[in-house]
Design a protein around this motif. Structure first.
Motif, PDB file in Angstrom:
ATOM      1  N   VAL A 148       0.844  -1.196   0.000  1.00 12.72           N
ATOM      2  CA  VAL A 148       0.000   0.000   0.000  1.00 12.72           C
ATOM      3  C   VAL A 148       0.878   1.244   0.000  1.00 12.72           C
ATOM      4  O   VAL A 148       0.635   2.201  -0.751  1.00 12.72           O
ATOM      5  CB  VAL A 148      -0.965   0.005   1.214  1.00 12.72           C
ATOM      6  CG1 VAL A 148      -1.569   1.378   1.434  1.00 12.72           C
ATOM      7  CG2 VAL A 148      -2.057  -1.027   1.015  1.00 12.72           C
ATOM      8  N   LEU A 149       1.924   1.232   0.822  1.00 15.25           N
ATOM      9  CA  LEU A 149       2.833   2.379   0.863  1.00 15.25           C
ATOM     10  C   LEU A 149       3.556   2.558  -0.474  1.00 15.25           C
ATOM     11  O   LEU A 149       3.776   3.687  -0.921  1.00 15.25           O
ATOM     12  CB  LEU A 149       3.827   2.228   2.007  1.00 15.25           C
ATOM     13  CG  LEU A 149       3.209   2.259   3.410  1.00 15.25           C
ATOM     14  CD1 LEU A 149       4.271   1.990   4.462  1.00 15.25           C
ATOM     15  CD2 LEU A 149       2.512   3.583   3.671  1.00 15.25           C
ATOM     16  N   ILE A 150       3.891   1.454  -1.135  1.00 14.93           N
ATOM     17  CA  ILE A 150       4.522   1.537  -2.458  1.00 14.93           C
ATOM     18  C   ILE A 150       3.557   2.137  -3.468  1.00 14.93           C
ATOM     19  O   ILE A 150       3.948   2.972  -4.298  1.00 14.93           O
ATOM     20  CB  ILE A 150       5.045   0.153  -2.897  1.00 14.93           C
ATOM     21  CG1 ILE A 150       6.231  -0.246  -2.014  1.00 14.93           C
ATOM     22  CG2 ILE A 150       5.438   0.150  -4.378  1.00 14.93           C
ATOM     23  CD1 ILE A 150       6.703  -1.665  -2.191  1.00 14.93           C
ATOM     24  N   VAL A 151       2.283   1.749  -3.405  1.00 11.54           N
ATOM     25  CA  VAL A 151       1.277   2.323  -4.313  1.00 11.54           C
ATOM     26  C   VAL A 151       1.167   3.833  -4.077  1.00 11.54           C
ATOM     27  O   VAL A 151       1.071   4.620  -5.032  1.00 11.54           O
ATOM     28  CB  VAL A 151      -0.096   1.636  -4.129  1.00 11.54           C
ATOM     29  CG1 VAL A 151      -1.202   2.403  -4.832  1.00 11.54           C
ATOM     30  CG2 VAL A 151      -0.042   0.211  -4.638  1.00 11.54           C
ATOM     31  N   ILE A 152       1.216   4.250  -2.822  1.00 10.00           N
ATOM     32  CA  ILE A 152       1.137   5.684  -2.513  1.00 10.00           C
ATOM     33  C   ILE A 152       2.366   6.413  -3.044  1.00 10.00           C
ATOM     34  O   ILE A 152       2.254   7.528  -3.586  1.00 10.00           O
ATOM     35  CB  ILE A 152       0.958   5.904  -0.995  1.00 10.00           C
ATOM     36  CG1 ILE A 152      -0.425   5.398  -0.582  1.00 10.00           C
ATOM     37  CG2 ILE A 152       1.120   7.371  -0.626  1.00 10.00           C
ATOM     38  CD1 ILE A 152      -0.651   5.334   0.901  1.00 10.00           C
ATOM     39  N   ILE A 153       3.539   5.805  -2.931  1.00 10.20           N
ATOM     40  CA  ILE A 153       4.752   6.414  -3.483  1.00 10.20           C
ATOM     41  C   ILE A 153       4.620   6.580  -4.992  1.00 10.20           C
ATOM     42  O   ILE A 153       4.927   7.637  -5.553  1.00 10.20           O
ATOM     43  CB  ILE A 153       6.004   5.580  -3.127  1.00 10.20           C
ATOM     44  CG1 ILE A 153       6.301   5.696  -1.626  1.00 10.20           C
ATOM     45  CG2 ILE A 153       7.213   6.015  -3.946  1.00 10.20           C
ATOM     46  CD1 ILE A 153       7.367   4.741  -1.130  1.00 10.20           C
ATOM     47  N   VAL A 154       4.146   5.532  -5.672  1.00 12.19           N
ATOM     48  CA  VAL A 154       3.973   5.603  -7.131  1.00 12.19           C
ATOM     49  C   VAL A 154       2.949   6.682  -7.498  1.00 12.19           C
ATOM     50  O   VAL A 154       3.165   7.466  -8.424  1.00 12.19           O
ATOM     51  CB  VAL A 154       3.573   4.225  -7.707  1.00 12.19           C
ATOM     52  CG1 VAL A 154       3.162   4.335  -9.158  1.00 12.19           C
ATOM     53  CG2 VAL A 154       4.713   3.235  -7.542  1.00 12.19           C
ATOM     54  N   ALA A 155       1.842   6.730  -6.749  1.00 12.99           N
ATOM     55  CA  ALA A 155       0.835   7.762  -7.010  1.00 12.99           C
ATOM     56  C   ALA A 155       1.426   9.150  -6.810  1.00 12.99           C
ATOM     57  O   ALA A 155       1.143  10.071  -7.579  1.00 12.99           O
ATOM     58  CB  ALA A 155      -0.380   7.563  -6.097  1.00 12.99           C
TER      59      ALA A 155
END
Length: 152
Positions: free
Chosen positions: A62-69
């Motif tokens: 989830v944190l990786i998805v937020i970084i990508v976003a």
């Protein structure tokens, strides 16, 4: 030379989590979800280290998805809109998971919400059984039994 290193850190911070609204709230909810999930697993007698590990890995993803976003948001100059929407989605998801855990722990939950959670839970089990049926067809044997036997 020290200014270059600090400048690099500023850019890295901006692209990783810089300016992400409500990130602290999301991290708090993630922690609460982990705690309530552990209590639920203890109550149900199914606290498995492998299952917990996958749960923690999901939180990291989830944190990786937020970084990508956030990176996409910065590159497209969207002013934080995409990142904010992503964080809000995961905040709602974590709040729902915490509420589901609390209902499972027999903490008083509003009746309408408890009924909605039962519908969501039954839909989730239907999807899991569909996945098991597809695997049964592909493998040609009872995958569900193998999975249960393999976890022991």
């Amino acid at each position: 030379m020290g200014g270059i290193e600090l400048g690099f850190l500023d850019v890295a911070h901006l692209y990783l989590f810089g300016g992400v609204k409500f990130l602290h709230l999301l991290l708090l909810l993630m922690g609460l979800d982990i705690i309530t999930g552990i209590f639920k697993a203890l109550k149900n007698g199914n606290l498995w280290s492998r299952k917990s590990l996958f749960g923690y890995a999901r939180k990291i993803l989830v944190l990786i998805v937020i970084i990508v976003a956030n990176i996409i948001d910065q590159v497209l100059s969207l002013g934080g809109t995409l990142t904010f929407a992503t964080v809000l989605f995961y905040i709602a998801n974590e709040a729902l998971s915490i509420t589901e855990n609390m209902a499972e722990l027999e903490v008083l939950v509003p009746q309408n919400l408890a009924e909605k959670l039962k519908v969501i839970e039954s839909t989730k089990h239907e999807k899991e059984s569909l996945a098991t049926e597809v695997l049964d067809e592909l493998v040609g044997s009872n995958v569900d039994k193998k999975l249960k036997d393999g976890d022991k």
